[in-house]
Each structure stands twice: as structure tokens, then as C-alpha cells.
Scaffold this motif. Structure first.
Motif, PDB file in Angstrom:
ATOM      1  N   UNK A 148       8.928  12.977  -1.294  1.00 55.11           N
ATOM      2  CA  UNK A 148       7.908  11.935  -1.230  1.00 55.11           C
ATOM      3  C   UNK A 148       8.260  10.915  -0.144  1.00 55.11           C
ATOM      4  N   UNK A 149       7.232  10.420   0.526  1.00 52.45           N
ATOM      5  CA  UNK A 149       7.421   9.346   1.479  1.00 52.45           C
ATOM      6  C   UNK A 149       6.532   8.168   1.074  1.00 52.45           C
ATOM      7  N   UNK A 150       6.780   7.010   1.678  1.00 46.75           N
ATOM      8  CA  UNK A 150       6.025   5.820   1.313  1.00 46.75           C
ATOM      9  C   UNK A 150       6.696   5.099   0.159  1.00 46.75           C
ATOM     10  N   UNK A 151       5.896   4.644  -0.793  1.00 49.69           N
ATOM     11  CA  UNK A 151       6.387   3.926  -1.976  1.00 49.69           C
ATOM     12  C   UNK A 151       6.163   4.777  -3.208  1.00 49.69           C
TER      13      UNK A 151
ATOM     14  N   UNK B 283      -2.430   3.408   1.984  1.00 47.12           N
ATOM     15  CA  UNK B 283      -2.539   2.458   0.882  1.00 47.12           C
ATOM     16  C   UNK B 283      -3.127   3.058  -0.376  1.00 47.12           C
ATOM     17  N   UNK B 284      -3.486   4.337  -0.317  1.00 46.31           N
ATOM     18  CA  UNK B 284      -4.061   5.006  -1.485  1.00 46.31           C
ATOM     19  C   UNK B 284      -2.953   5.372  -2.472  1.00 46.31           C
ATOM     20  N   UNK B 285      -3.160   5.018  -3.734  1.00 47.35           N
ATOM     21  CA  UNK B 285      -2.183   5.311  -4.778  1.00 47.35           C
ATOM     22  C   UNK B 285      -2.574   6.606  -5.492  1.00 47.35           C
ATOM     23  N   UNK B 286      -1.620   7.520  -5.618  1.00 45.56           N
ATOM     24  CA  UNK B 286      -1.868   8.812  -6.247  1.00 45.56           C
ATOM     25  C   UNK B 286      -0.851   9.047  -7.357  1.00 45.56           C
ATOM     26  N   UNK B 287      -1.294   9.692  -8.423  1.00 46.16           N
ATOM     27  CA  UNK B 287      -0.406  10.028  -9.515  1.00 46.16           C
ATOM     28  C   UNK B 287       0.163  11.432  -9.368  1.00 46.16           C
TER      29      UNK B 287
END
Length: 206
Positions: free
Chosen positions: A96-99, A115-119
Motif C-alpha cells: 500500500x502507498x499513501x495513508x 484523496x479518495x478513501x478506500x476500504x
């Protein structure tokens, strides 16, 4: 020492071959290339673990990469398994990359550049499943109850890992790959009593 080297997964090889054979104008092409990109990224993440693991004392561990083991009802896959006389350490590698965020309710999310949050499935749960399956495998094959301490390894160094300060599970079991040469000896010190001897360790790795 590395007893089972890491090799390119057969599924990745199949996707590469399929991508070469499928014409660009077919609608399936985009899906194939998306899957191929994800598989390549995952394999690259697993390769990133090789370097930090090379700093571990070679005489203390037997390292097996890309294990596929037949359990009681189905097969299960372990990215990397470290075997020692004291305990076993399965590594679940994530690219995973990002936050990435581990919520207190068990949810796991990633926020990328857009900026899109994914589960996503929580990798801690996945590592726990592997621990249970490995314990059952050892028991069914007559091995003593060797402690198993699973870790989740984040392969990309710029990935930000966030969780509640009270979430000890994340603090203790989720680490960037560069930390492995330091955290693994610390974990081993928590298990000072050998469970198997050198001959048994070699037999188990076989």
C-alpha cells in the motif's frame, strides 16, 4: 539462510503472457492490464523485503519465501516464513502507498494521492488467519506447539501508517520493511526457551 528463494508467481507469469496475446481493441484488455499492474506491484513489494532480511543473523533463521501450504480444508499462502528454534514469524507483505489507517473497530482504509478513501481487508486479520492455519498444520503433522508471531510488513518506505495510540496490535505487529533487522531480534528475545533443536529445525524446513 534462505532455503526457499522468492520466485515470480505463476499467476503473474500468466497475466504477462495473456497481456501479450490479447489485442488492444478487445474490452478484456483493460481488465487484464489492471490485474497485471496490481500483481507486479505486489511482487515488487515482496522483493523489497529481501534486502532488510539479509541483515538478520543467517545462522539463526531459515527463510522460506512464497509458501503455499495445504491446510485441513484448503491451501493458504504465506509471503515469507522465518523459522527458528524459538518461534516462527510469518510475514504478510503489503504494498500500500499513501495513508493507511487501522481503525479501532477493525476497519482498514487507504487514502491515495487523489484523496479518495478506500476500504480493504484488514491485513492484521489475514496474518491471524495464517497463524491459526499454521498452528493447525503443525499440530496435525506431530510438531510441538512452537510460538507463532505474525507480522504485517509495509514494503514502501513513504507509506504513512496511522492508528490509535491504544491499538497495541498495530504498534507491535505492523512495521515498515526497513525496521525488520531491528524488530525481529527484539521479538526473539521475548521467547528465550528453544522449542526444537537444530536437527528438528532443518527437518521442519524440509
Amino acid at each position: 539462510m534462505i532455503k526457499k528463494p522468492r520466485t515470480k508467481p505463476s499467476y503473474l507469469c500468466q497475466l504477462e503472457e495473456l497481456d501479450q496475446r490479447v489485442p488492444i481493441h478487445l474490452p478484456q484488455k483493460a481488465d487484464i492490464q489492471k490485474r497485471l499492474k496490481n500483481e507486479k506491484s505486489g511482487f515488487k513489494g515482496e522483493l523489497e523485503v529481501n534486502y532488510p532480511l539479509s541483515f538478520l543473523p543467517q545462522q539463526d533463521f531459515i527463510i522460506l519465501h512464497g509458501l503455499r501450504i495445504k491446510g485441513a480444508s484448503h491451501y493458504f499462502q504465506i509471503d515469507t516464513l522465518l523459522l527458528s528454534r524459538y518461534l516462527l514469524i510469518p510475514l504478510e507483505t503489503k504494498n500500500f502507498y499513501g495513508l493507511i489507517e487501522f481503525e479501532d473497530n477493525g476497519q482498514f482504509t487507504r487514502t491515495g494521492d487523489s484523496g479518495k478513501q478506500e476500504g480493504y481487508p484488514n491485513p492484521l486479520y489475514q496474518s491471524m488467519y495464517h497463524r491459526e492455519q499454521l498452528q493447525q498444520f503443525l499440530k496435525s503433522n506431530g510438531w510441538p506447539a512452537i510460538p507463532i508471531y505474525p507480522l504485517v510488513v509495509i514494503s514502501f518506505p513513504n507509506t504513512i501508517v496511522r492508528s490509535s495510540p491504544k491499538n497495541r496490535e498495530v504498534i507491535e505487529r505492523v512495521h515498515h520493511s526497513a525496521k525488520l533487522p531491528f524488530i525481529i531480534p527484539h521479538i526473539v528475545k521475548q521467547f528465550p526457551k528453544p522449542i526444537i533443536d537444530d536437527v528438528q529445525l532443518l527437518s521442519l524446513s524440509n
